[in-house]
Scaffold this motif. Structure first.
Motif, PDB file in Angstrom:
ATOM      1  N   VAL A 252       0.861  -1.172   0.000  1.00 31.80           N
ATOM      2  CA  VAL A 252       0.000   0.000   0.000  1.00 31.80           C
ATOM      3  C   VAL A 252       0.902   1.227   0.000  1.00 31.80           C
ATOM      4  CG1 VAL A 252      -1.787   1.250   1.257  1.00 31.80           C
ATOM      5  CG2 VAL A 252      -1.809  -1.257   1.193  1.00 31.80           C
ATOM      6  N   SER A 253       0.699   2.120  -0.962  1.00 27.25           N
ATOM      7  CA  SER A 253       1.578   3.288  -1.049  1.00 27.25           C
ATOM      8  C   SER A 253       0.893   4.572  -0.597  1.00 27.25           C
ATOM      9  CB  SER A 253       2.108   3.450  -2.477  1.00 27.25           C
ATOM     10  OG  SER A 253       1.058   3.715  -3.362  1.00 27.25           O
ATOM     11  N   ALA A 254      -0.404   4.517  -0.374  1.00 23.91           N
ATOM     12  CA  ALA A 254      -1.116   5.688   0.161  1.00 23.91           C
ATOM     13  C   ALA A 254      -2.436   5.237   0.755  1.00 23.91           C
ATOM     14  CB  ALA A 254      -1.371   6.724  -0.940  1.00 23.91           C
ATOM     15  N   ILE A 255      -2.793   5.891   1.851  1.00 19.85           N
ATOM     16  CA  ILE A 255      -4.137   5.707   2.417  1.00 19.85           C
ATOM     17  C   ILE A 255      -4.729   7.081   2.648  1.00 19.85           C
ATOM     18  CG2 ILE A 255      -5.435   4.986   4.481  1.00 19.85           C
ATOM     19  CD1 ILE A 255      -3.803   2.528   4.682  1.00 19.85           C
ATOM     20  N   GLY A 256      -5.952   7.249   2.178  1.00 17.48           N
ATOM     21  CA  GLY A 256      -6.643   8.521   2.390  1.00 17.48           C
ATOM     22  C   GLY A 256      -5.835   9.717   1.922  1.00 17.48           C
ATOM     23  N   GLY A 257      -5.022   9.522   0.894  1.00 18.61           N
ATOM     24  CA  GLY A 257      -4.254  10.628   0.346  1.00 18.61           C
ATOM     25  C   GLY A 257      -2.891  10.813   0.994  1.00 18.61           C
TER      26      GLY A 257
ATOM     27  N   GLU B 137       0.645   9.632   1.437  1.00 20.11           N
ATOM     28  CA  GLU B 137       1.541   8.722   0.712  1.00 20.11           C
ATOM     29  C   GLU B 137       2.765   8.333   1.528  1.00 20.11           C
ATOM     30  OE1 GLU B 137       2.575   9.497  -3.362  1.00 20.11           O
ATOM     31  OE2 GLU B 137       0.815  10.801  -3.579  1.00 20.11           O
ATOM     32  N   ILE B 138       3.323   7.214   1.153  1.00 19.73           N
ATOM     33  CA  ILE B 138       4.598   6.810   1.736  1.00 19.73           C
ATOM     34  C   ILE B 138       5.711   7.707   1.196  1.00 19.73           C
ATOM     35  CG2 ILE B 138       4.004   4.367   2.032  1.00 19.73           C
ATOM     36  CD1 ILE B 138       5.580   3.824  -0.595  1.00 19.73           C
ATOM     37  N   ASP B 139       6.799   7.723   1.902  1.00 19.36           N
ATOM     38  CA  ASP B 139       8.008   8.401   1.442  1.00 19.36           C
ATOM     39  C   ASP B 139       8.848   7.343   0.721  1.00 19.36           C
ATOM     40  OD1 ASP B 139      10.516   9.486   1.108  1.00 19.36           O
ATOM     41  OD2 ASP B 139      10.574  10.407   3.107  1.00 19.36           O
ATOM     42  N   ARG B 140       9.066   7.548  -0.560  1.00 16.73           N
ATOM     43  CA  ARG B 140       9.737   6.512  -1.341  1.00 16.73           C
ATOM     44  C   ARG B 140      11.178   6.242  -0.870  1.00 16.73           C
ATOM     45  NH1 ARG B 140       6.442   4.760  -5.241  1.00 16.73           N
ATOM     46  NH2 ARG B 140       4.507   5.807  -4.730  1.00 16.73           N
ATOM     47  N   ASP B 141      11.750   7.224  -0.202  1.00 13.05           N
ATOM     48  CA  ASP B 141      13.107   7.000   0.327  1.00 13.05           C
ATOM     49  C   ASP B 141      13.094   6.052   1.524  1.00 13.05           C
ATOM     50  OD1 ASP B 141      14.101   8.675  -1.582  1.00 13.05           O
ATOM     51  OD2 ASP B 141      14.007  10.459  -0.303  1.00 13.05           O
TER      52      ASP B 141
END
Lengths: 357, 357, 357, 357
Positions: B154-159, B161-165
């Motif tokens: 999951v890369s985002a919930i409710g807008g 987002e994760i930090d790709r770093d």
């Protein structure tokens, strides 16, 4: 496996390369008795046709369609309709460089990796010229679903979006961008001109709305109307994203905001929906609301700005893709998106009546 | 038309309703000789299984898979593999209200408009419980492509987002969100708790990366690898958008920035790519780079906040969907996205060798 | 490629081995709203079921069908119908010999040549037990075409044909041979008894007649009604020939004798045909006459008379196939032929209305 | 539903009417890198071509094939191969009578009952001219399976069979009947001449043998090699019966006589079979023996002897079918049977390697 057939009941098979003698589509499963002639198909090809403005490729193709079968005395017979478009402007030139070098962003390397042998002239089978065959086929699909009205337009170029308050459908065919917002069209003129002069290219978003789709088309689980649309749209050259209704933005909404509330509709009609976040599809089946999808086209891969690559011998090369190219391939994508919407909907109308009668 | 089969060579057919006695999948076209047992399938079902944290539905299903055919002495025989999962926690309750009222965002109205008769218990066939059957089937698909590694998160919930770093694949299975970023997981805990307490729900984005896919899988024109992935992903319950590589953002790029430049690779290998805007697919065919897709899940439609709707008599009603629901259906979507990626890739591996040998 | 799905719109997928825990069918594409229960399916399974007389195998299977999905409150919902039949009489025995030796006439060698690994118990997937799943599925197909009446009967055993003047449909279910001619049934009793005592087996011909099929079902060129019937019938275990109407005998006729002349029919009806050499199908499309097909079953391959063969090590062996076998597999073929006729016709009814409305 | 596509991996789609401008086939799924030119296809069309003797129709068609796509620098690219044959000898004549009257034995009535609108000129889409497209496609299929040798010949005309002891393959192409027995050919000359002079027509049997097919092609249950062959053959115009191996005669055999006994074969090879009653297929899968099928063609329906019929207004008429017709349509059926055998086998070779590698 090569798979050049699309659809389940209303099916079409396309063939032809960018620089071969011709390209075409065989439409199968069409209902009988539909009135159709080459004149009914030609306008859709003319809309997609290259060489109509400085914002599209200068390849000059009349794209005249011929009906070779399946129509008798002006009406479809229910047997396969063969449509052919001859290629006339395949410039004879030296393909030496492009024959061996893999253009970044193009299918050159992938095709070679798969097949080991390919027609490199103008992209061969992977050229967007193939979409002319789809557009021709879609003109027949539309006749099978006269109750449905489909409109596609460009909603953004290079990140510059239209203003939704300015949307005027009648303006779409009056500018070279299939743009429904006259202010945006003015801005894009400058934007695309600049990119073209820079030897660069731009991406675009195409939006498509189909009204008149009754509730009930589609299928549970694996031939969902939205899944079939996603396949149809993602299969268009240069497309990298497909959205239905709210699309990617739905992921940032809360449940109460995303609900398409319903009120009793007029007598004898379905519900009145208070919103259409779903884009007219729930559970893979149409709800009776407008079917809305949005499609992202990447910038044209053929650019004059040199890029690093390799050739088929594995050697490093630098590539500038000379020749005639669309500075923004998404513009001519609009008629193709519209075509695919028509083809999917005609198929689902027939699938629906197959099961439900 | 009902279409509960997916795939071209490696095919699976699912069946079953949320509150029926069982659900299952029949996997057909599987290569022979693959070692497989129920223990190889179960971990994937366990990952998707409900009731494992307070962030998923409290329905408590063990989701124990049984192999009923197609495996003999521990190996596949090439004949159809029937997988069955019994439903055990179908609470007996009064469905009076839900039986007649159409829940906004759900398939209730569309199914009724199509079929006129439906199993309304827990969403019936349109319930996300069906995805358990896909996940079971995917465990077998993975065995057919051991060279491929697939990871979804999951890369985002409710807008948010994760930090790709911060991405750490080993963390994905150590938190209830399939989140690869431990900071994001902490924030989401609060976010999802709040939504749950509000009786609301949240959307999410799932990202999926497949490495080890060789160049050459896929097909030109209508069974493109990206088109088949788009259909597979859009066909998952609650999905509204699908992106490959740059996805929708590609529309805002310039050609030179979107180009995946190539350099000569190591001896005996394909090119070294300097970027992967394409998400590993060009012209519908894999390039040898990681295949990357991104999928948007809308917020769960079942919420406690009352929404306006109608019932099957066409009367106005207000609906609060009580019962056990995922506050963010996208979370448990991650194993399903991973499953569909495996199923599409196994199919394309086989399609590829059908044509090319 | 393993392909365990049959049909285009009305589709079914079967699974299961002779000595596995169960076998089943998933019926997909079925119209919604058909009233169906296990009691509607069981009589067809009972007709096909082994162990009902000394002229069929002594394997004793109750063949009780369970509906696991797709039916709600007694009616089909349009979603997949999962049917399961548990195997109860899989005798535990030593398969040592049969596990390695290839029985002539059976699929043993071919399966091993293809897959390299197979369930040899009772023929595994190639056992005629699989046809129970088709028969179960066909009971649902019949509900979709209530206007059609289908009757299959054995018209010859071991070369001894019925007398067509003696045909009495009401007698078919009153003898162990599905024979419509009571004199032939008497002769066959002796014939089959003798073959059984000799440890030998006999071939048979099954004839099938469908009345009530309206003119217009079928399709030009590659999904012709007769071609689909031919595939359906040739795909039944032990079938080696399929005839429509005059069948092979048509090759010895002259044009004027083979013509199915027409006269004006009753008001509002199609033509009155003066003959039915065509077996109710012209150009792949039904004519409104009875659809007639004839199917040849080879003698059961499992016999006690020793035959030369080899084993999987390539060594010479002699084989006597002990155990419980039908002395004439064509007898129990009659309900299967009837089933396939129903399945093909239901599919074509739906295909027809898909295209024509 | 119109279905003009045949095959699963190696697929072809045909289009065109008897009196339209052209007809053609689109071959899809073909392996890349096969050397092919129009000269490789033409001989097969020449063998099927009308007007070559007084025993076939006097319609004079050169049947020149053009390759419009899918072949580049003399080799297939793996993309669709479009083949076109222009119609040149569509005599302009008055179709007034035939346009309205239904010729017995022809598809006229059935097409009208289905579609309500049809191209009646020369049979339109139901004309055997369509088989030219299949023959063209089959020339490419053969290139994909060079290890297989396929031979079809006429084994009976009007009930007069060849003497199997006289079979000489080299004679097949040296007489106008594709007859392998020079004594039979002499008798047939008289037989067919007489029928022609009587204004009558004759049926025929075509036999086809494919050698070099390895053990293992085919599939269990519903895409059995024999079932696919049965569909392919029954789908040829005028075919009413299909047999594999012993065919209908198998129904009169005893088990011990029908067994294809096996002995150890040469080192590194499959078994030596002592007989081939099975026609090279067991359980739907090839055994390594020659694949043998037999196909019955009814007598040409177009005859000069008047027959009773009705017209589209439902009125009684008498019909004599004037014009150019084959007195025995089965003769030119031989190249078509051979073509369908090649097309099915190429498809199954590819299906096999899809699953098994």
């Amino acid at each position: 496996m090569s798979m050049n057939t699309f659809g389940r009941v209303f099916r079409f098979t396309t063939w032809g390369e960018s620089h071969g003698p011709a390209l075409g589509a065989v439409v199968d499963g069409c209902p009988p008795g539909l009135e159709v002639s080459e004149e009914d198909i030609q306008p859709f090809l003319d809309a997609r046709r290259p060489g109509t403005s400085r914002f599209t490729t200068q390849r000059n193709e009349p794209d005249q369609v011929k009906i070779l079968s399946g129509v008798f005395e002006g009406k479809t017979t229910g047997t396969p309709i063969s449509l052919m478009i001859e290629n006339t402007d395949q410039r004879s030139k030296d393909y030496g460089e492009i024959a061996k070098a893999y253009r970044p962003g193009h299918a050159d390397y992938a095709y070679d990796a798969k097949y080991g042998h390919r027609d490199y002239r103008g992209g061969g089978r992977s050229s967007a010229r193939e979409t002319a065959a789809r557009v021709a086929a879609s003109a027949i699909a539309r006749l099978a679903i006269p109750e449905v009205e489909i409109t596609a337009y460009v909603s953004a170029i290079g990140g510059d979006e239209i203003d939704r308050d300015n949307i005027d459908y009648t303006y779409i065919d009056q500018n070279p961008f299939f743009c429904p917002d006259h202010l945006a069209a003015e801005r894009w003129e400058k934007l695309v001109d600049e990119a073209r002069k820079d030897g660069s290219s731009l991406g675009a978003v195409v939006e498509c709305v189909a009204t008149g789709v009754p509730a009930g088309w589609g299928a549970p689980i694996y031939a969902k109307l939205d899944a079939d649309l996603a396949a149809a749209m993602m299969g268009i050259n240069a497309v990298k994203g497909v959205e239905i209704g709210e699309g990617m933005a739905a992921a940032a909404l809360r449940g109460e905001d995303n609900a398409d509330e319903m009120r009793p509709g007029a007598a004898g009609e379905g519900p009145e929906f208070l919103a259409n976040h779903a884009g007219g599809i729930a559970g893979g089946i149409s709800t009776g609301q407008p079917v809305v999808c949005r499609v992202a086209f990447k910038p044209t891969s053929s650019i004059l700005i040199p890029r690093q690559s390799i050739n088929s011998e594995g050697e490093a090369v630098d590539i500038r893709t000379k020749g005639r190219h669309d500075p923004c391939v998404g513009i001519r994508g609009a008629p193709v998106v519209e075509a695919m919407m028509a083809l999917v909907l005609a198929d689902h109308m027939m699938l629906h009546r197959a099961q439900v009668g």
